[in-house]
Scaffold this motif. Sequence first.
Motif, PDB file in Angstrom:
ATOM      1  N   TYR A   8      -0.806  -6.991   1.986  1.00 40.31           N
ATOM      2  CA  TYR A   8      -1.287  -5.711   1.494  1.00 40.31           C
ATOM      3  C   TYR A   8      -0.079  -4.830   1.254  1.00 40.31           C
ATOM      4  O   TYR A   8       0.916  -4.927   1.951  1.00 40.31           O
ATOM      5  N   THR A   9      -0.192  -3.949   0.286  1.00 38.02           N
ATOM      6  CA  THR A   9       0.865  -2.984   0.030  1.00 38.02           C
ATOM      7  C   THR A   9       0.354  -1.612   0.443  1.00 38.02           C
ATOM      8  O   THR A   9      -0.688  -1.165  -0.039  1.00 38.02           O
ATOM      9  N   ALA A  10       1.072  -0.971   1.354  1.00 35.37           N
ATOM     10  CA  ALA A  10       0.706   0.369   1.815  1.00 35.37           C
ATOM     11  C   ALA A  10       1.402   1.390   0.921  1.00 35.37           C
ATOM     12  O   ALA A  10       2.595   1.263   0.637  1.00 35.37           O
ATOM     13  N   LEU A  11       0.644   2.373   0.472  1.00 39.33           N
ATOM     14  CA  LEU A  11       1.180   3.434  -0.385  1.00 39.33           C
ATOM     15  C   LEU A  11       0.865   4.791   0.221  1.00 39.33           C
ATOM     16  O   LEU A  11      -0.233   5.019   0.713  1.00 39.33           O
ATOM     17  N   GLU A  12       1.838   5.678   0.177  1.00 41.07           N
ATOM     18  CA  GLU A  12       1.647   7.059   0.612  1.00 41.07           C
ATOM     19  C   GLU A  12       1.140   7.875  -0.578  1.00 41.07           C
ATOM     20  O   GLU A  12       1.343   7.477  -1.731  1.00 41.07           O
ATOM     21  N   PRO A  13       0.508   9.025  -0.348  1.00 37.94           N
ATOM     22  CA  PRO A  13       0.024   9.844  -1.462  1.00 37.94           C
ATOM     23  C   PRO A  13       1.145  10.145  -2.459  1.00 37.94           C
ATOM     24  O   PRO A  13       2.246  10.529  -2.080  1.00 37.94           O
ATOM     25  N   GLY A  14       0.853   9.902  -3.749  1.00 41.05           N
ATOM     26  CA  GLY A  14       1.827  10.141  -4.804  1.00 41.05           C
ATOM     27  C   GLY A  14       2.744   8.965  -5.084  1.00 41.05           C
ATOM     28  O   GLY A  14       3.391   8.919  -6.122  1.00 41.05           O
ATOM     29  N   GLN A  15       2.797   8.013  -4.198  1.00 39.72           N
ATOM     30  CA  GLN A  15       3.653   6.846  -4.384  1.00 39.72           C
ATOM     31  C   GLN A  15       2.991   5.892  -5.374  1.00 39.72           C
ATOM     32  O   GLN A  15       1.773   5.801  -5.446  1.00 39.72           O
ATOM     33  N   SER A  16       3.815   5.168  -6.150  1.00 39.66           N
ATOM     34  CA  SER A  16       3.247   4.237  -7.123  1.00 39.66           C
ATOM     35  C   SER A  16       3.846   2.848  -6.952  1.00 39.66           C
ATOM     36  O   SER A  16       4.946   2.684  -6.432  1.00 39.66           O
ATOM     37  N   LEU A  17       3.087   1.884  -7.402  1.00 39.21           N
ATOM     38  CA  LEU A  17       3.471   0.475  -7.362  1.00 39.21           C
ATOM     39  C   LEU A  17       3.349  -0.054  -8.780  1.00 39.21           C
ATOM     40  O   LEU A  17       2.295   0.075  -9.404  1.00 39.21           O
ATOM     41  N   GLY A  32      -8.345   4.002   1.141  1.00 36.78           N
ATOM     42  CA  GLY A  32      -7.763   5.082   0.363  1.00 36.78           C
ATOM     43  C   GLY A  32      -8.317   5.159  -1.046  1.00 36.78           C
ATOM     44  O   GLY A  32      -9.346   4.565  -1.366  1.00 36.78           O
ATOM     45  N   GLN A  33      -7.610   5.894  -1.884  1.00 37.23           N
ATOM     46  CA  GLN A  33      -8.001   6.079  -3.280  1.00 37.23           C
ATOM     47  C   GLN A  33      -6.764   5.928  -4.147  1.00 37.23           C
ATOM     48  O   GLN A  33      -5.711   6.488  -3.838  1.00 37.23           O
ATOM     49  N   VAL A  34      -6.887   5.172  -5.241  1.00 43.19           N
ATOM     50  CA  VAL A  34      -5.770   4.958  -6.159  1.00 43.19           C
ATOM     51  C   VAL A  34      -6.240   5.104  -7.595  1.00 43.19           C
ATOM     52  O   VAL A  34      -7.430   5.034  -7.885  1.00 43.19           O
ATOM     53  N   GLN A  35      -5.281   5.335  -8.475  1.00 41.21           N
ATOM     54  CA  GLN A  35      -5.550   5.297  -9.908  1.00 41.21           C
ATOM     55  C   GLN A  35      -4.770   4.121 -10.468  1.00 41.21           C
ATOM     56  O   GLN A  35      -3.573   3.974 -10.195  1.00 41.21           O
ATOM     57  N   LEU A  36      -5.443   3.268 -11.232  1.00 45.62           N
ATOM     58  CA  LEU A  36      -4.818   2.082 -11.794  1.00 45.62           C
ATOM     59  C   LEU A  36      -4.657   2.263 -13.290  1.00 45.62           C
ATOM     60  O   LEU A  36      -5.605   2.636 -13.984  1.00 45.62           O
ATOM     61  N   LEU A  37      -3.449   2.046 -13.800  1.00 47.72           N
ATOM     62  CA  LEU A  37      -3.169   2.080 -15.231  1.00 47.72           C
ATOM     63  C   LEU A  37      -3.038   0.648 -15.707  1.00 47.72           C
ATOM     64  O   LEU A  37      -2.255  -0.132 -15.147  1.00 47.72           O
ATOM     65  N   SER A  38      -3.815   0.300 -16.719  1.00 47.25           N
ATOM     66  CA  SER A  38      -3.815  -1.068 -17.245  1.00 47.25           C
ATOM     67  C   SER A  38      -2.513  -1.359 -17.994  1.00 47.25           C
ATOM     68  O   SER A  38      -1.770  -0.436 -18.342  1.00 47.25           O
ATOM     69  N   PRO A  39      -2.266  -2.643 -18.274  1.00 48.07           N
ATOM     70  CA  PRO A  39      -1.110  -2.977 -19.104  1.00 48.07           C
ATOM     71  C   PRO A  39      -1.256  -2.325 -20.485  1.00 48.07           C
ATOM     72  O   PRO A  39      -2.381  -2.154 -20.979  1.00 48.07           O
ATOM     73  N   VAL A  71      -1.218   4.081  -8.605  1.00 46.51           N
ATOM     74  CA  VAL A  71      -0.733   5.361  -8.078  1.00 46.51           C
ATOM     75  C   VAL A  71      -1.680   5.799  -6.960  1.00 46.51           C
ATOM     76  O   VAL A  71      -2.890   5.913  -7.166  1.00 46.51           O
ATOM     77  N   ALA A  72      -1.129   6.043  -5.773  1.00 48.64           N
ATOM     78  CA  ALA A  72      -1.943   6.444  -4.623  1.00 48.64           C
ATOM     79  C   ALA A  72      -2.334   7.909  -4.734  1.00 48.64           C
ATOM     80  O   ALA A  72      -1.481   8.773  -4.901  1.00 48.64           O
ATOM     81  N   SER A  74      -4.327   9.098  -2.265  1.00 45.15           N
ATOM     82  CA  SER A  74      -4.325   9.361  -0.825  1.00 45.15           C
ATOM     83  C   SER A  74      -3.605   8.171  -0.193  1.00 45.15           C
ATOM     84  O   SER A  74      -3.259   7.225  -0.889  1.00 45.15           O
ATOM     85  N   ALA A  75      -3.376   8.228   1.108  1.00 41.24           N
ATOM     86  CA  ALA A  75      -2.777   7.072   1.759  1.00 41.24           C
ATOM     87  C   ALA A  75      -3.678   5.870   1.483  1.00 41.24           C
ATOM     88  O   ALA A  75      -4.895   5.949   1.637  1.00 41.24           O
ATOM     89  N   ALA A  76      -3.095   4.771   1.017  1.00 39.50           N
ATOM     90  CA  ALA A  76      -3.904   3.636   0.582  1.00 39.50           C
ATOM     91  C   ALA A  76      -3.237   2.317   0.919  1.00 39.50           C
ATOM     92  O   ALA A  76      -2.018   2.252   1.118  1.00 39.50           O
ATOM     93  N   ARG A  77      -4.064   1.298   0.989  1.00 37.93           N
ATOM     94  CA  ARG A  77      -3.590  -0.085   1.091  1.00 37.93           C
ATOM     95  C   ARG A  77      -4.271  -0.869  -0.014  1.00 37.93           C
ATOM     96  O   ARG A  77      -5.487  -0.803  -0.168  1.00 37.93           O
ATOM     97  N   VAL A  78      -3.483  -1.590  -0.815  1.00 42.04           N
ATOM     98  CA  VAL A  78      -4.017  -2.371  -1.925  1.00 42.04           C
ATOM     99  C   VAL A  78      -3.583  -3.824  -1.800  1.00 42.04           C
ATOM    100  O   VAL A  78      -2.574  -4.136  -1.159  1.00 42.04           O
ATOM    101  N   GLN A  79      -4.369  -4.675  -2.433  1.00 44.18           N
ATOM    102  CA  GLN A  79      -4.094  -6.103  -2.433  1.00 44.18           C
ATOM    103  C   GLN A  79      -4.249  -6.576  -3.873  1.00 44.18           C
ATOM    104  O   GLN A  79      -5.253  -6.268  -4.525  1.00 44.18           O
ATOM    105  N   VAL A  80      -3.265  -7.300  -4.385  1.00 45.52           N
ATOM    106  CA  VAL A  80      -3.333  -7.855  -5.735  1.00 45.52           C
ATOM    107  C   VAL A  80      -3.501  -9.359  -5.586  1.00 45.52           C
ATOM    108  O   VAL A  80      -2.673 -10.034  -4.968  1.00 45.52           O
ATOM    109  N   LEU A  81      -4.607  -9.861  -6.139  1.00 45.94           N
ATOM    110  CA  LEU A  81      -4.942 -11.278  -6.027  1.00 45.94           C
ATOM    111  C   LEU A  81      -4.748 -11.960  -7.371  1.00 45.94           C
ATOM    112  O   LEU A  81      -5.154 -11.415  -8.400  1.00 45.94           O
TER     113      LEU A  81
END
Length: 112
Positions: A8-17, A32-39, A71-72, A74-81
């Motif tokens: 899992y990738t932990a993200l702080e608010p405002g941090q992006s992956l 948490g809550q994230v916004q995902l931007l597509s390719p 983009v987080a 809020s504090a979030a944990r995401v998993q890319v499968l």
Amino acid sequence: MDAALTEYTALEPGQSLRMAVDAGAWVRVVEGQVQLLSPPAWLGETVFNTRVTLHAEDVHWVERGGWIEVVARSAARVQVLPRSVPVRTTHLTRLMRWVQLLTGRFGVLRCR
């Protein structure tokens, strides 16, 4: 590959992956809550990205391969499968839909 599935990738608010994914990959928000931007994609002579907001336990299927940005909000944990996992994720999605129907709560899991 199983080791990658538990990461899992932990993200702080405002941090992006930003990461490259293949078409058919899955993004799962553990908390948490994230916004995902597509390719990026072309529409005529214009390049565009689609944006989707994901909340805890949401699962998003990435239609096109390329670079995504998570983009987080809020504090979030995401998993890319990787795309080789949809069978397991599809079973989980079906199970959660049955739970929604049985409990009458239609907003617990949003699958996109």
